[in-house]
Scaffold this motif. Structure first.
Motif, short mmCIF file in Angstrom:
data_model
loop_
_atom_site.label_atom_id
_atom_site.label_comp_id
_atom_site.label_asym_id
_atom_site.label_seq_id
_atom_site.Cartn_x
_atom_site.Cartn_y
_atom_site.Cartn_z
N VAL A 36 0.83 -1.20 0.00
CA VAL A 36 0.00 0.00 0.00
C VAL A 36 0.87 1.26 0.00
O VAL A 36 0.62 2.20 -0.73
CB VAL A 36 -0.95 0.01 1.21
N GLU A 37 1.90 1.27 0.85
CA GLU A 37 2.80 2.43 0.90
C GLU A 37 4.19 1.97 1.30
O GLU A 37 4.34 1.07 2.13
CB GLU A 37 2.27 3.49 1.87
N VAL A 38 5.20 2.58 0.68
CA VAL A 38 6.59 2.21 0.94
C VAL A 38 7.30 3.32 1.69
O VAL A 38 6.81 4.45 1.77
CB VAL A 38 7.33 1.89 -0.38
N THR A 39 8.48 3.00 2.24
CA THR A 39 9.16 3.93 3.15
C THR A 39 10.31 4.67 2.48
O THR A 39 11.28 5.04 3.14
CB THR A 39 9.69 3.16 4.37
N PHE A 40 10.22 4.89 1.18
CA PHE A 40 11.24 5.69 0.49
C PHE A 40 10.55 6.63 -0.49
O PHE A 40 9.38 6.44 -0.84
CB PHE A 40 12.27 4.80 -0.22
N GLN A 49 3.06 13.44 -7.93
CA GLN A 49 3.63 14.08 -6.74
C GLN A 49 4.67 13.16 -6.09
O GLN A 49 4.43 11.98 -5.91
CB GLN A 49 2.53 14.41 -5.73
N VAL A 50 5.82 13.73 -5.76
CA VAL A 50 6.85 12.99 -5.04
C VAL A 50 6.51 13.05 -3.56
O VAL A 50 6.28 14.13 -3.02
CB VAL A 50 8.24 13.59 -5.30
N HIS A 51 6.47 11.90 -2.90
CA HIS A 51 6.16 11.94 -1.47
C HIS A 51 6.93 10.87 -0.71
O HIS A 51 7.49 9.94 -1.29
CB HIS A 51 4.65 11.84 -1.23
N PHE A 52 6.98 11.03 0.60
CA PHE A 52 7.83 10.21 1.45
C PHE A 52 7.25 10.17 2.85
O PHE A 52 7.08 11.22 3.50
CB PHE A 52 9.25 10.82 1.47
N LEU A 53 6.92 8.98 3.34
CA LEU A 53 6.41 8.79 4.70
C LEU A 53 7.55 8.39 5.62
O LEU A 53 8.26 7.41 5.36
CB LEU A 53 5.34 7.70 4.72
N CYS A 54 7.74 9.14 6.69
CA CYS A 54 8.75 8.82 7.69
C CYS A 54 8.04 8.70 9.04
O CYS A 54 7.74 9.71 9.69
CB CYS A 54 9.83 9.90 7.74
N THR A 55 7.74 7.48 9.43
CA THR A 55 6.93 7.27 10.64
C THR A 55 7.82 6.98 11.84
O THR A 55 8.94 6.49 11.71
CB THR A 55 5.97 6.09 10.43
N ASN A 111 22.10 22.41 -8.76
CA ASN A 111 22.96 21.32 -8.30
C ASN A 111 23.00 21.24 -6.78
O ASN A 111 23.00 20.15 -6.20
CB ASN A 111 24.38 21.50 -8.84
N GLY A 112 22.99 22.40 -6.11
CA GLY A 112 22.97 22.40 -4.66
C GLY A 112 21.70 21.78 -4.12
O GLY A 112 21.72 21.03 -3.13
N PHE A 113 20.58 22.06 -4.78
CA PHE A 113 19.30 21.47 -4.37
C PHE A 113 19.33 19.96 -4.56
O PHE A 113 18.88 19.21 -3.69
CB PHE A 113 18.16 22.08 -5.19
N ARG A 114 19.86 19.50 -5.69
CA ARG A 114 19.92 18.06 -5.96
C ARG A 114 20.73 17.34 -4.90
O ARG A 114 20.32 16.29 -4.39
CB ARG A 114 20.51 17.82 -7.35
N ILE A 115 21.88 17.87 -4.55
CA ILE A 115 22.73 17.25 -3.53
C ILE A 115 21.99 17.19 -2.19
O ILE A 115 21.99 16.15 -1.51
CB ILE A 115 24.05 18.03 -3.39
N MET A 116 21.37 18.29 -1.82
CA MET A 116 20.67 18.37 -0.53
C MET A 116 19.51 17.39 -0.48
O MET A 116 19.31 16.66 0.51
CB MET A 116 20.16 19.80 -0.30
N MET A 117 18.69 17.33 -1.53
CA MET A 117 17.52 16.46 -1.56
C MET A 117 17.90 14.99 -1.61
O MET A 117 17.24 14.13 -0.99
CB MET A 117 16.62 16.81 -2.75
N ASN A 118 18.97 14.65 -2.31
CA ASN A 118 19.38 13.25 -2.37
C ASN A 118 19.80 12.74 -1.00
O ASN A 118 19.60 11.56 -0.68
CB ASN A 118 20.52 13.07 -3.37
N LYS A 119 20.37 13.60 -0.17
CA LYS A 119 20.74 13.20 1.17
C LYS A 119 19.51 12.91 2.02
O LYS A 119 19.51 12.06 2.89
CB LYS A 119 21.57 14.31 1.83
N ILE A 120 18.43 13.67 1.75
CA ILE A 120 17.22 13.55 2.56
C ILE A 120 16.31 12.44 2.09
O ILE A 120 15.80 11.63 2.90
CB ILE A 120 16.45 14.87 2.56
N TYR A 121 16.10 12.35 0.76
CA TYR A 121 15.01 11.53 0.24
C TYR A 121 15.40 10.20 -0.37
O TYR A 121 14.54 9.36 -0.62
CB TYR A 121 14.21 12.31 -0.81
N ARG A 122 16.66 10.00 -0.63
CA ARG A 122 17.03 8.71 -1.21
C ARG A 122 16.90 7.60 -0.19
O ARG A 122 17.17 7.80 1.00
CB ARG A 122 18.47 8.74 -1.75
N LYS A 123 16.54 6.43 -0.65
CA LYS A 123 16.35 5.28 0.25
C LYS A 123 17.65 4.91 0.92
O LYS A 123 18.69 4.91 0.28
CB LYS A 123 15.82 4.09 -0.57
#
Length: 278
Positions: free
Chosen positions: A31-35, A75-81, A266-278
């Protein structure tokens, strides 16, 4: 290459259904994944128990009981429970709702907290949809579609009542739809005003009155959102993304993004990859 999974119902890359409903589930990866990922379908998640954060298109929302989330395709989304989360989930594709596509999900909020009377109505609709989904009766698909449409209207009404805002004029809904279809090529208000048969000035007046932002801001916000999505979920070069979204000069593209976000692409990409990548 798509770094952020583009997932079908069931959260796989294979489409085998257009509709699914689950009630009071806990940590079900079907139903929903954690990445971080995006859907090819609509989803309504009603939280019953749990805490944490839910990030939707780079906006962070708290997970809490009786909060309901509405996720649109792309929409890109991410559940962090924080621990276990119990929730009910309704998922369906745009194709499934074709009979109601003309007036579907225009003003449904991304996130809303349900009052007691609203919970009763939402629970009734969820139960009706679920019971119909397991009934194996004649015309069940048509009835499910009708009940989902009713649920969407109820969520729209909840959003309007809770925000105490006026109904947005139809012409602004059409403007939003035009932007979604053409923002990659058309960046000027004049183009959209011409398509709508009104002057750019009048379109700007309507936008400021009802949305508290200029007509140009609406175009720019959609562009920035798409740039963010592409920076996060693809490996495309910055220049490829700029060209894809109608920017002929990479330097102007970078200045445009930094002016609206405070950081470089490029700065945004680096920052987001640290946060949102599995």
């Amino acid at each position: 290459m798509d770094k952020i999974g583009s997932l079908e119902i069931g959260h796989s890359h294979v489409k085998d259904k257009d509709f699914s409903i689950k009630r009071e589930i806990v940590d079900d990866e079907n139903v929903e994944v954690t990445f971080s990922h995006r859907h090819f379908f609509y989803a309504v998640y009603w939280i019953h128990e749990g805490n944490g954060t839910h990030t939707i298109d780079f906006e962070e929302y708290q997970i809490m009981p009786d909060r309901i989330f509405f996720i649109k395709p792309e929409q890109v989304h991410f559940l962090c429970t924080e621990g276990k989360m119990k929730y009910s989930a309704l998922q369906f594709t745009e194709d499934f709702m074709i009979p109601y596509s003309a007036d579907f999900q225009r003003h449904i909020p991304v996130c809303k907290d349900l009052k007691e009377d609203e919970k009763i109505r939402i629970r009734t609709l969820f139960n009706q949809i679920y019971q119909e989904s397991v009934s194996n009766l004649v015309n069940s698909t048509a009835i499910i579609q009708s009940e989902i449409h009713t649920l969407m209207l109820e969520l729209e009404r909840i959003g309007i009542n809770n925000s105490c805002t006026s109904i947005i004029p139809d012409i602004l809904d059409r403007y939003k739809s035009l932007i979604d279809r053409s923002f990659a090529k058309e960046h000027q208000v004049q183009y959209y005003a011409g398509q709508l048969g009104i002057s750019p000035n009048y379109l700007n007046v309507l936008s400021k009155k009802h949305l508290n932002k200029s007509a140009l801001e609406m175009i720019n916000e959609r562009l920035i959102l798409e740039i963010k999505r592409l920076l996060l979920r693809t490996d495309n070069d910055i220049s490829e993304i700029a060209y894809k979204l109608g920017f002929n000069e990479l330097s102007y593209f970078s200045r445009f993004f930094k002016r609206h976000t405070g950081t470089t692409p490029n700065g945004f990409r680096i920052m987001m990859n640290k946060i949102y990548r599995k």
